[in-house]
Scaffold this motif. Sequence first.
Motif, short mmCIF file in Angstrom:
data_model
loop_
_atom_site.label_atom_id
_atom_site.label_comp_id
_atom_site.label_asym_id
_atom_site.label_seq_id
_atom_site.Cartn_x
_atom_site.Cartn_y
_atom_site.Cartn_z
N SER A 1 1.20 20.18 -12.70
CA SER A 1 2.45 19.40 -12.88
C SER A 1 2.54 18.16 -12.02
N GLY A 2 1.44 17.80 -11.35
CA GLY A 2 1.49 16.59 -10.51
C GLY A 2 1.79 16.92 -9.06
N THR A 3 1.88 15.89 -8.24
CA THR A 3 1.99 16.11 -6.79
C THR A 3 3.46 16.11 -6.32
N SER A 4 3.66 16.55 -5.11
CA SER A 4 4.97 16.75 -4.49
C SER A 4 5.84 15.49 -4.60
N ARG A 5 7.05 15.66 -5.13
CA ARG A 5 7.89 14.49 -5.38
C ARG A 5 8.40 13.77 -4.14
N PRO A 6 8.76 14.49 -3.05
CA PRO A 6 9.19 13.74 -1.86
C PRO A 6 8.09 12.78 -1.39
N ALA A 7 6.85 13.23 -1.45
CA ALA A 7 5.73 12.38 -1.04
C ALA A 7 5.61 11.18 -1.98
N GLN A 8 5.83 11.40 -3.28
CA GLN A 8 5.77 10.29 -4.24
C GLN A 8 6.85 9.25 -3.91
N TYR A 9 8.03 9.77 -3.55
CA TYR A 9 9.12 8.86 -3.23
C TYR A 9 8.78 8.02 -2.00
N ALA A 10 8.21 8.67 -0.99
CA ALA A 10 7.85 7.96 0.24
C ALA A 10 6.75 6.93 -0.03
N MET A 11 5.87 7.24 -0.99
CA MET A 11 4.77 6.34 -1.32
C MET A 11 5.29 5.03 -1.91
N ARG A 12 6.38 5.14 -2.65
CA ARG A 12 7.05 3.96 -3.19
C ARG A 12 7.37 3.00 -2.06
N VAL A 13 7.98 3.56 -1.00
CA VAL A 13 8.36 2.75 0.14
C VAL A 13 7.11 2.25 0.87
N ALA A 14 6.13 3.14 1.04
CA ALA A 14 4.94 2.80 1.84
C ALA A 14 4.21 1.58 1.28
N TYR A 15 4.11 1.51 -0.05
CA TYR A 15 3.37 0.41 -0.65
C TYR A 15 4.11 -0.93 -0.59
N THR A 16 5.39 -0.89 -0.19
CA THR A 16 6.13 -2.14 -0.13
C THR A 16 6.62 -2.45 1.30
N SER A 17 6.23 -1.60 2.25
CA SER A 17 6.72 -1.75 3.62
C SER A 17 5.85 -2.73 4.41
N GLN A 18 6.52 -3.67 5.08
CA GLN A 18 5.82 -4.64 5.93
C GLN A 18 5.22 -3.92 7.14
N LYS A 19 5.97 -2.96 7.68
CA LYS A 19 5.48 -2.20 8.85
C LYS A 19 4.19 -1.46 8.49
N ALA A 20 4.19 -0.84 7.30
CA ALA A 20 3.02 -0.08 6.88
C ALA A 20 1.83 -1.02 6.71
N LYS A 21 2.10 -2.20 6.18
CA LYS A 21 1.04 -3.20 5.98
C LYS A 21 0.42 -3.59 7.33
N GLU A 22 1.30 -3.79 8.31
CA GLU A 22 0.80 -4.17 9.64
C GLU A 22 -0.02 -3.03 10.26
N ALA A 23 0.42 -1.80 10.04
CA ALA A 23 -0.31 -0.65 10.58
C ALA A 23 -1.71 -0.57 9.95
N THR A 24 -1.80 -0.85 8.65
CA THR A 24 -3.09 -0.85 7.97
C THR A 24 -4.00 -1.93 8.56
N ASP A 25 -3.44 -3.14 8.71
CA ASP A 25 -4.22 -4.25 9.27
C ASP A 25 -4.73 -3.91 10.66
N ASP A 26 -3.86 -3.28 11.44
CA ASP A 26 -4.24 -2.91 12.81
C ASP A 26 -5.41 -1.92 12.79
N MET A 27 -5.32 -0.92 11.91
CA MET A 27 -6.43 0.05 11.80
C MET A 27 -7.72 -0.66 11.41
N ARG A 28 -7.61 -1.51 10.41
CA ARG A 28 -8.80 -2.21 9.91
C ARG A 28 -9.50 -2.97 11.04
N GLN A 29 -8.70 -3.66 11.84
CA GLN A 29 -9.29 -4.43 12.94
C GLN A 29 -9.94 -3.53 13.98
N ARG A 30 -9.27 -2.45 14.31
CA ARG A 30 -9.84 -1.53 15.30
C ARG A 30 -11.14 -0.90 14.78
#
Lengths: 403, 403
Positions: free
Chosen positions: A267-296
Amino acid sequence: MALLISKLGGEIKPSATLRLMEEVSSLEKEYGFKIIDLTSGQPDRGPTEDVLAALFEGGKLSRYGPVQGDPELREVLSGVINKEIGVRYDPQDIAITVGAKGGLDILMRVLLEPGESMGIMTPFWVTYPESVKIAYGIPCFLLPDGGLRPNPEKLRREIEAKNIKVLLYSSPCNPSGVVYTKDELEEIAKIVKEKDIWVIADEIYNKFLFDGKKHESILSIEGMRDNAILVDGPSKRLGVPGWRLGYVAGPSEVIKALTKLQGHVNSGTSRPAQYAMRVAYTSQKAKEATDDMRQRYERNRNVFVKGLNEIDGISCIKPEGAFYAFPSIDNFFGSKYEFAGKEFAIRSSVDFRNFLLRKAQVAGVEGAPFGMDSHIRFSLATGEENIVNALNYINHAMKELHL
Amino acid sequence: MALLISKLGGEIKPSATLRLMEEVSSLEKEYGFKIIDLTSGQPDRGPTEDVLAALFEGGKLSRYGPVQGDPELREVLSGVINKEIGVRYDPQDIAITVGAKGGLDILMRVLLEPGESMGIMTPFWVTYPESVKIAYGIPCFLLPDGGLRPNPEKLRREIEAKNIKVLLYSSPCNPSGVVYTKDELEEIAKIVKEKDIWVIADEIYNKFLFDGKKHESILSIEGMRDNAILVDGPSKRLGVPGWRLGYVAGPSEVIKALTKLQGHVNSGTSRPAQYAMRVAYTSQKAKEATDDMRQRYERNRNVFVKGLNEIDGISCIKPEGAFYAFPSIDNFFGSKYEFAGKEFAIRSSVDFRNFLLRKAQVAGVEGAPFGMDSHIRFSLATGEENIVNALNYINHAMKELHL
């Protein structure tokens, strides 16, 4: 008489990476020392606070949701794919799955008849061949050239000889860090069209590219729309592998069939996680965290790969992406070492992995389940201190090897 | 030429219940009126506040967890099984899955070779036969007696004639509401032992028992330890189907094989939800919410089933558990009605479902995908007002049927 489980249930190998992750802590107890764990196929940081808050908000989605996944999330992903790959996939041509893994599992059964062949580019993520076998398909391993890059001529011959129905690869590649160039992808696309086969592009490491490289996707190559399927997800870029989120984008009939099967598979994956993913893909903070990981991780790569190549007998190509180093270690096959009063010989990547565990207190994953017993995989997704210490310990340990 | 997907991808039927749930809202738009939705296979209330808070707390579990599931949760479930069924399963003999559905999907492949037969007690949950087919097994339907109860003599003959390797049933039964008695379970256990086959008991509705009945499980019958496998989860009792949580308990080698496969199929379910489930199974508030639902659904059953049986031509057994009414409606096959200026004939449960949708504005699920085209399923998991109104509307609509 005890009842028997299926042949499949007996023969499938446990996931080497997940198993090792669970075993490192028990090994620490067994050996009585702290191990530097470089086995892990996941980033070393979790989601940002805004994404965590969205998970809580999403808890209210406690009822069944659409089997294909949250429509708003698919809308967001449609935009992400368009922006990052330059191709427009409508939300109805995207399905949310239980991790990229859960997407692959169902894809196998949507694309292959039992007994048909899946061509897997070597080296490969440990789950690919097992996932094919679980769908009663036949995994066929396609060999790279010397630099672990795809070799179009060999590929063309093997696809024909082995009657390959679907081609599967990851770029950036887990475990090698090789990133396919636009030219290489065009060569692959040409073969895919020529043979009229499916191609699955696992692009889950696409936010981890080094040296200023830009991600290229086979989906953006002309004519690939009918043959290519994208598998991706937020586990690596947004640090949420434990939340079990992934997605598949591709031709309408593939996504429709995948969704039908998913309705009975889980039936697909957990809905609370799906909801959070919506935010994660549009969050500036999350983007910066990804960039920081990439550099490290790029800095870690610089230090670690240079250090490995300075060790006599070890050779490591420079990863262009993902977050692994994948050096060859077969020069040491035939060597021996002492541990706890016994002599051990190294004859395989598993033996070499055990040697490092015992003598360097460093955990890597043997190359065998990635299709190359001559190699070992180390994760770079950790603090720089671990990388520096691991290098020192490995260097010291190597001195204890003898013929 | 467009590439083809697999036969399986083409032939698998979408989940009738999940599809209808998604369709009711578009039907409302099409018909332009509000529909009383009695299709839903889920409780009408969500998790309690303490469980929601635990989900947020569990968000911090963003890294990969054990493939078998959270060890603390398995410890809790070991206690729950012991308390509710009276059998001790160690945490290592329990695996957390992506819903009960995700557990069944993997079990099929652990227990069946391709081409082997799964015996499914009719009527059955819509997913059972499709889940078997997705594992390339053969679903065989075992017929009940007149009261929709298991018939041991018939069962024995059919299991032998059809060379059944695994027997699968739900008790309390979705869709019929039949609850197997201790005597019936002992008869089934005897046959299972005699033929030395596996039996899967889907007990997901075990907290919804009416008239003071106590839940009985085949797992507690002597000698069943080696043959029986339990599938259960919190979706119904704790109101969290959208969180995708379930578990399987059974013989060690089954759980080990299931875990190995799960490591490649999807790595298990979302960890924040697993963390919340730990709390949910020990929360007094959650327990009270479950009790409250059970009582309301029992009252709904009393009203609705009595009302249905008062309608000429409809006959409904009194559900002893779960939260559905499953009346026979085949007396109306051959009848006709008018809608939007056209005449429609009823020849199947789908036609009857459409009749109710159009003329009563009540949505049920046709019996066909549950293995009985002569019936229709209504969910009782709703407010009493909906139940009373639905009865009135159905009563009115029946008057418009003619030959």
